[in-house]
Write a protein that holds these residues in place. Structure first.
Motif, PDB file in Angstrom:
ATOM      1  N   GLY A  98       6.528   0.038  -3.870  1.00 26.10           N
ATOM      2  CA  GLY A  98       5.772  -0.724  -3.258  1.00 26.10           C
ATOM      3  C   GLY A  98       6.181  -0.521  -1.439  1.00 26.10           C
ATOM      4  O   GLY A  98       5.299  -1.280  -0.752  1.00 26.10           O
ATOM      5  N   LYS A  99       6.045   0.606  -1.451  1.00 25.11           N
ATOM      6  CA  LYS A  99       6.490   0.764   0.691  1.00 25.11           C
ATOM      7  C   LYS A  99       5.287   0.992   0.914  1.00 25.11           C
ATOM      8  O   LYS A  99       4.258   0.300   1.438  1.00 25.11           O
ATOM      9  CB  LYS A  99       7.065   1.776   0.966  1.00 25.11           C
ATOM     10  CG  LYS A  99       8.443   1.962   0.103  1.00 25.11           C
ATOM     11  CD  LYS A  99       9.382   3.408   0.617  1.00 25.11           C
ATOM     12  CE  LYS A  99       8.589   5.453  -0.261  1.00 25.11           C
ATOM     13  NZ  LYS A  99       8.810   4.986  -1.403  1.00 25.11           N
ATOM     14  N   THR A 100       4.150   1.922   0.435  1.00 23.92           N
ATOM     15  CA  THR A 100       2.382   1.643   0.457  1.00 23.92           C
ATOM     16  C   THR A 100       2.344   0.283   0.751  1.00 23.92           C
ATOM     17  O   THR A 100       1.521   0.289   1.370  1.00 23.92           O
ATOM     18  CB  THR A 100       2.217   2.650   0.547  1.00 23.92           C
ATOM     19  OG1 THR A 100       2.054   4.096   0.452  1.00 23.92           O
ATOM     20  CG2 THR A 100       0.706   2.636   0.690  1.00 23.92           C
ATOM     21  N   SER A 101       2.424  -0.349  -0.389  1.00 24.77           N
ATOM     22  CA  SER A 101       1.111  -2.122  -0.813  1.00 24.77           C
ATOM     23  C   SER A 101       2.094  -3.096   0.680  1.00 24.77           C
ATOM     24  O   SER A 101       1.498  -3.604   0.888  1.00 24.77           O
ATOM     25  CB  SER A 101       1.907  -2.375  -2.125  1.00 24.77           C
ATOM     26  OG  SER A 101       1.673  -1.380  -3.073  1.00 24.77           O
ATOM     27  N   LEU A 125       1.484  -5.633   5.544  1.00 24.56           N
ATOM     28  CA  LEU A 125       1.040  -5.428   7.298  1.00 24.56           C
ATOM     29  C   LEU A 125       0.261  -5.545   7.919  1.00 24.56           C
ATOM     30  O   LEU A 125      -0.594  -6.174   8.685  1.00 24.56           O
ATOM     31  CB  LEU A 125       2.669  -4.829   7.641  1.00 24.56           C
ATOM     32  CG  LEU A 125       3.885  -5.766   6.747  1.00 24.56           C
ATOM     33  CD1 LEU A 125       4.546  -4.404   7.519  1.00 24.56           C
ATOM     34  CD2 LEU A 125       4.287  -7.820   7.694  1.00 24.56           C
ATOM     35  N   ALA A 126      -0.950  -4.559   6.977  1.00 29.10           N
ATOM     36  CA  ALA A 126      -2.193  -4.727   7.832  1.00 29.10           C
ATOM     37  C   ALA A 126      -3.031  -4.975   7.527  1.00 29.10           C
ATOM     38  O   ALA A 126      -4.288  -4.871   8.026  1.00 29.10           O
ATOM     39  CB  ALA A 126      -2.331  -2.529   7.385  1.00 29.10           C
ATOM     40  N   LYS A 127      -3.051  -5.589   6.287  1.00 30.27           N
ATOM     41  CA  LYS A 127      -3.798  -7.006   6.267  1.00 30.27           C
ATOM     42  C   LYS A 127      -4.972  -6.281   5.384  1.00 30.27           C
ATOM     43  O   LYS A 127      -6.303  -6.652   4.824  1.00 30.27           O
ATOM     44  CB  LYS A 127      -4.242  -7.995   6.942  1.00 30.27           C
ATOM     45  CG  LYS A 127      -4.195  -8.965   8.154  1.00 30.27           C
ATOM     46  CD  LYS A 127      -3.894  -9.604   8.912  1.00 30.27           C
ATOM     47  CE  LYS A 127      -2.944 -10.477   9.611  1.00 30.27           C
ATOM     48  NZ  LYS A 127      -3.662 -11.254  10.517  1.00 30.27           N
ATOM     49  N   GLU A 128      -4.356  -5.156   4.727  1.00 28.08           N
ATOM     50  CA  GLU A 128      -5.706  -4.588   3.849  1.00 28.08           C
ATOM     51  C   GLU A 128      -5.315  -5.089   1.940  1.00 28.08           C
ATOM     52  O   GLU A 128      -6.260  -4.308   1.809  1.00 28.08           O
ATOM     53  CB  GLU A 128      -4.765  -3.066   3.946  1.00 28.08           C
ATOM     54  CG  GLU A 128      -5.694  -2.614   5.483  1.00 28.08           C
ATOM     55  CD  GLU A 128      -6.176  -0.667   4.811  1.00 28.08           C
ATOM     56  OE1 GLU A 128      -6.072  -0.077   3.621  1.00 28.08           O
ATOM     57  OE2 GLU A 128      -7.089  -0.046   5.721  1.00 28.08           O
TER      58      GLU A 128
END
Length: 582
Positions: free
Chosen positions: A377-380, A385-388
């Motif tokens: 889940g690191k990328t998620s 945080l990036a609101k993507e």
């Protein structure tokens, strides 16, 4: 001194430079001698005998396509291989040793893959001549050395080589079928089930090769190599796409391959893994895309420290002007540091995957490393945080965020257009330190993986933001590029009063870069729990507990080194709950 002339044909552009500017400016040509001529391919060609080494052509070429290099003759003699007239020169070769794991360490473009392809028989060397050299030529060249014995055994069929190539992402393009079908095709040892279990491939054996992840593809490529009957196994960057846990497991697996009847040769950019895996290393130095020289073998600890120092004492060669230093940092004190951002409790579902995080705070000037397995889940989390990825009330307050994703996209846009903001406002802080000037006239889709990575990092860091998010910035980069990137990120955050989160699997890179750590725990593809930020000591202790490994500082370079399992130092650090010395 030996003089070599290099013309990088892909960069040579006579139509744009003013019709062979180098030829017009060359003093030898102007005196009537044909030093620089037009080759059959329409590119410049330089006569190394006539060339005086004045440097006018290399200094004035607008595309940086020419290098005129003086080398000490005793270091080089004849090259082992040369890529055509005025092409890249390779001097010497790393030599495998039975019972040992031998590593090769050097920057990208210095000839590492060329060297191992020669050893594997994929590339026939030409000794700098127009025709291929025979094994007998190589035996004569290396007469009186260990390399002579090696090539005699190759000639006599006593050594069989299995090579894992660098670019594993090409496998799905050349093979249709399942993982099992691929491995059955190469299984000369009849050990498919055993090796699949050791490399944790059992669950994906029936999946199509085209659908598996990069980390799974890497382990499949390693399995395919090891299943061949060979006594020399060569691995070109075996840890790419793997997380830290997988890297350590693969390292143990590869190390156990070496015995009195088997040699292992490895190219690796992760210094912690190279240190953990190998017994000896060859340093490769020279100039990227121009020439590479292979040093004599050194013990791994000494060799890595020599590489970081930039100076080969025995050869009396300084191959880098500066020494790479690891600082022993005291624990950072907060002292009422200003908050940049904080997030509330996170609990979101992404398909079958659940991501949870307690409240966390990022302060100004923080550079925070993010550690955890693949699929945890690191990328998620970074995308949240990036609101993507949309999530209710995750970030408190309005802040500007700059985000470099894990997977990079290219196009036919020119690099100079893509980096316009960085060129206009941040050239001395980003463009020059990361040496991207030669790339500015190229299109993004013409760049190598490492070049594109640097360009995307620069674009992100040039943005006006409060928080920078970088997902796997070390991918495709060599050791020196990684540490240079780390230094630029540190200086950028300090000078601008901003903060940065960095997801990466290179533990040495994270150590060199970070002030704090966020640690991910859980079960890959099922659930991920975010904890932290911690200070470095507590964060590393938490992360390494599950790996059952400890680290110490090298007394000379202060770089982190893995302790041998169950050694006195390992046991002592575990008893003191100091798994990682800061």
């Amino acid at each position: 001194m030996t003089r070599i002339a290099i013309v990088r044909k892909k960069d040579c552009n006579p139509a744009t430079c003013g019709e062979y500017l180098c030829k017009k400016l060359c003093p030898i040509n102007r005196a009537g001698e044909p030093c620089i001529q037009i080759g059959e391919d329409g590119k410049a060609e330089i006569d190394e005998v006539l060339c005086t080494g004045c440097g006018i052509c290399s200094n004035r070429c607008p595309f940086g396509a020419i290098d005129i290099i003086k080398l000490p003759a005793e270091l080089t003699q004849d090259p082992i291989h040369r890529y055509g007239h005025n092409g890249f020169h390779l001097y010497n070769l790393p030599i495998p040793i039975f019972g040992k794991v031998v590593g090769v360490l050097g920057v990208n473009g210095i000839g590492k893959s060329t060297a191992i392809n020669i050893l594997a028989g994929v590339l026939k060397p030409n000794m700098g001549k127009e025709k291929e050299a025979s094994y007998q030529d190589l035996i004569e060249f290396y007469k009186g050395s260990e390399a002579q014995k090696f090539f005699e055994k190759i000639r006599d069929g006593e050594i069989k080589v299995a090579l894992k190539p660098q670019e594993v992402d090409k496998i799905p393009k050349s093979f249709d079928g399942t993982v099992r079908e691929l491995l059955e095709k190469v299984d000369e040892k009849k050990e498919l089930e055993k090796i699949s279990e050791m490399l944790e491939l059992t669950k994906i054996l029936n999946r199509d090769v085209k659908t598996i992840s990069g980390g799974e593809l890497q382990r499949v490529a390693i399995a395919a190599t090891v299943l061949k009957k060979a006594n020399l196994y060569i691995f070109d960057e075996p840890t790419s796409y793997l997380d830290i846990k997988q890297r350590l497991k693969i390292s143990k697996f590869l190390k156990e391959l070496a015995d009195e009847n088997t040699a292992v040769l490895v190219i690796e950019h992760d210094l912690i893994i190279l240190d953990f895996l190998t017994d000896l290393i060859h340093i490769m130095y020279g100039k990227q895309a121009a020439y590479g020289i292979v040093s004599q073998p050194k013990s791994t600890r000494v060799g890595i420290n020599v590489y970081l120092s930039g100076y080969l004492k025995e050869e009396n060669v300084r191959f880098r002007p500066n020494q790479i230093k690891f600082e022993v940092r005291p624990e950072e004190k907060r002292e009422n540091k200003e908050e940049v951002v904080n997030w509330n409790k996170v609990d979101i579902k992404l398909g079958d995957f659940e991501l949870k995080a307690k409240k966390g705070i990022i302060h100004r000037h923080d550079v925070i490393g993010i550690l955890g397995e693949n699929g945890i889940g690191k990328t998620s989390f970074v995308k949240v945080l990036a609101k993507e990825i949309k999530s209710d009330s995750v970030i408190e307050g309005e802040i500007k965020i700059a985000y470099k994703p894990q997977y990079l996209e290219s196009s036919d846009e020119l690099v100079m257009q893509y980096l316009n903001n960085a060129i206009m406002h941040h050239s001395s802080q980003l463009i020059k330190p990361l040496n991207v000037e030669p790339l500015l006239t190229k299109q993004l889709n013409q760049l190598s993986g490492g070049e594109l990575q640097k360009v995307c990092i620069i674009k992100t860091l040039a943005e006006d933001a409060d928080l920078y998010l970088l997902d796997e910035p070390s991918a495709y980069l060599d050791v020196e590029q990684r540490l240079r990137i780390a230094k630029v990120i540190q200086e950028r955050m300090e000078k601008r009063g901003t903060s940065c989160l960095v997801v990466d699997h290179d533990l040495l890179f994270i150590d060199y870069l970070s002030k704090k750590l966020i640690v991910f725990e859980g079960e890959p593809a099922i659930k991920g729990n975010v904890t932290g930020p911690y200070n470095m000591q507590n964060g590393m202790n938490k992360f390494l507990t599950d790996l059952k490994i400890t680290f110490r500082r090298d007394p000379e370079s202060h770089r982190p080194r893995a302790n041998k399992f169950n050694s006195q130092t390992d046991r002592q650090q575990k008893s003191e709950n100091r798994l990682y010395y800061i």
